[in-house]
Design a protein around this motif. Structure first.
Motif, PDB file in Angstrom:
ATOM      1  N   ASN A   1       0.854  -1.180   0.000  1.00  0.00           N
ATOM      2  CA  ASN A   1       0.000   0.000   0.000  1.00  0.00           C
ATOM      3  C   ASN A   1       0.892   1.233   0.000  1.00  0.00           C
ATOM      4  N   LYS A   2       1.328   1.627  -1.170  1.00  0.00           N
ATOM      5  CA  LYS A   2       2.262   2.744  -1.311  1.00  0.00           C
ATOM      6  C   LYS A   2       1.652   3.828  -2.191  1.00  0.00           C
ATOM      7  N   GLU A   3       2.155   5.057  -2.049  1.00  0.00           N
ATOM      8  CA  GLU A   3       1.755   6.144  -2.940  1.00  0.00           C
ATOM      9  C   GLU A   3       2.269   5.873  -4.352  1.00  0.00           C
ATOM     10  N   LYS A   4       3.535   5.482  -4.422  1.00  0.00           N
ATOM     11  CA  LYS A   4       4.161   5.158  -5.701  1.00  0.00           C
ATOM     12  C   LYS A   4       4.759   3.766  -5.584  1.00  0.00           C
ATOM     13  N   GLY A   5       4.880   3.117  -6.700  1.00  0.00           N
ATOM     14  CA  GLY A   5       5.434   1.772  -6.727  1.00  0.00           C
ATOM     15  C   GLY A   5       4.707   0.962  -7.773  1.00  0.00           C
ATOM     16  N   GLU A   6       5.241  -0.197  -8.053  1.00  0.00           N
ATOM     17  CA  GLU A   6       4.639  -1.047  -9.066  1.00  0.00           C
ATOM     18  C   GLU A   6       4.779  -2.496  -8.629  1.00  0.00           C
ATOM     19  N   TYR A   7       3.664  -3.076  -8.222  1.00  0.00           N
ATOM     20  CA  TYR A   7       3.607  -4.463  -7.771  1.00  0.00           C
ATOM     21  C   TYR A   7       2.712  -5.203  -8.757  1.00  0.00           C
ATOM     22  N   SER A   8       3.286  -6.143  -9.484  1.00  0.00           N
ATOM     23  CA  SER A   8       2.519  -6.760 -10.564  1.00  0.00           C
ATOM     24  C   SER A   8       2.891  -8.224 -10.757  1.00  0.00           C
ATOM     25  N   TYR A   9       2.205  -8.854 -11.674  1.00  0.00           N
ATOM     26  CA  TYR A   9       2.393 -10.259 -12.048  1.00  0.00           C
ATOM     27  C   TYR A   9       2.346 -11.197 -10.843  1.00  0.00           C
ATOM     28  N   PRO A  10       1.299 -11.083 -10.014  1.00  0.00           N
ATOM     29  CA  PRO A  10       1.215 -11.974  -8.867  1.00  0.00           C
ATOM     30  C   PRO A  10       0.908 -13.409  -9.286  1.00  0.00           C
ATOM     31  N   ALA A  11       1.435 -14.331  -8.510  1.00  0.00           N
ATOM     32  CA  ALA A  11       1.136 -15.756  -8.680  1.00  0.00           C
ATOM     33  C   ALA A  11       0.882 -16.327  -7.286  1.00  0.00           C
ATOM     34  N   ILE A  12      -0.057 -17.249  -7.180  1.00  0.00           N
ATOM     35  CA  ILE A  12      -0.407 -17.818  -5.883  1.00  0.00           C
ATOM     36  C   ILE A  12      -0.697 -19.307  -6.059  1.00  0.00           C
TER      37      ILE A  12
END
Length: 76
Positions: free
Chosen positions: A38-49
């Motif tokens: 939970n950030k103002e800026k950043g890039e969290y992508s391509y999740p796998a579970i």
């Protein structure tokens, strides 16, 4: 399910600064369990579970396209 809860923006990274974990029993009613990022800026992508035989949940995703983060959630 691991997902970005924000609407995507004009640029490809817009909307990827938050990452949530949700759960369902019926594929219709989802419950948010954990706010992983939970950030103002950043890039969290391509999740796998995946879930292993011992019941543990394993989650990976890219972190600002520089690293891969890994979480293991153990069954209580």
């Amino acid at each position: 399910m691991v997902y970005n809860p924000m609407t995507s923006g004009e640029d490809w990274w817009d909307g990827r600064s938050k990452l949530n974990l949700a759960y369902t029993r019926d594929a219709e009613h989802w419950q948010n369990l954990l706010q992983m990022e939970n950030k103002e800026k950043g890039e969290y992508s391509y999740p796998a579970i995946i879930q292993s035989k011992n019941g543990h949940i394993h989650i990976t995703y890219t972190y600002n396209r520089k690293k891969i983060k890994y979480f293991e959630l153990k069954k209580l």
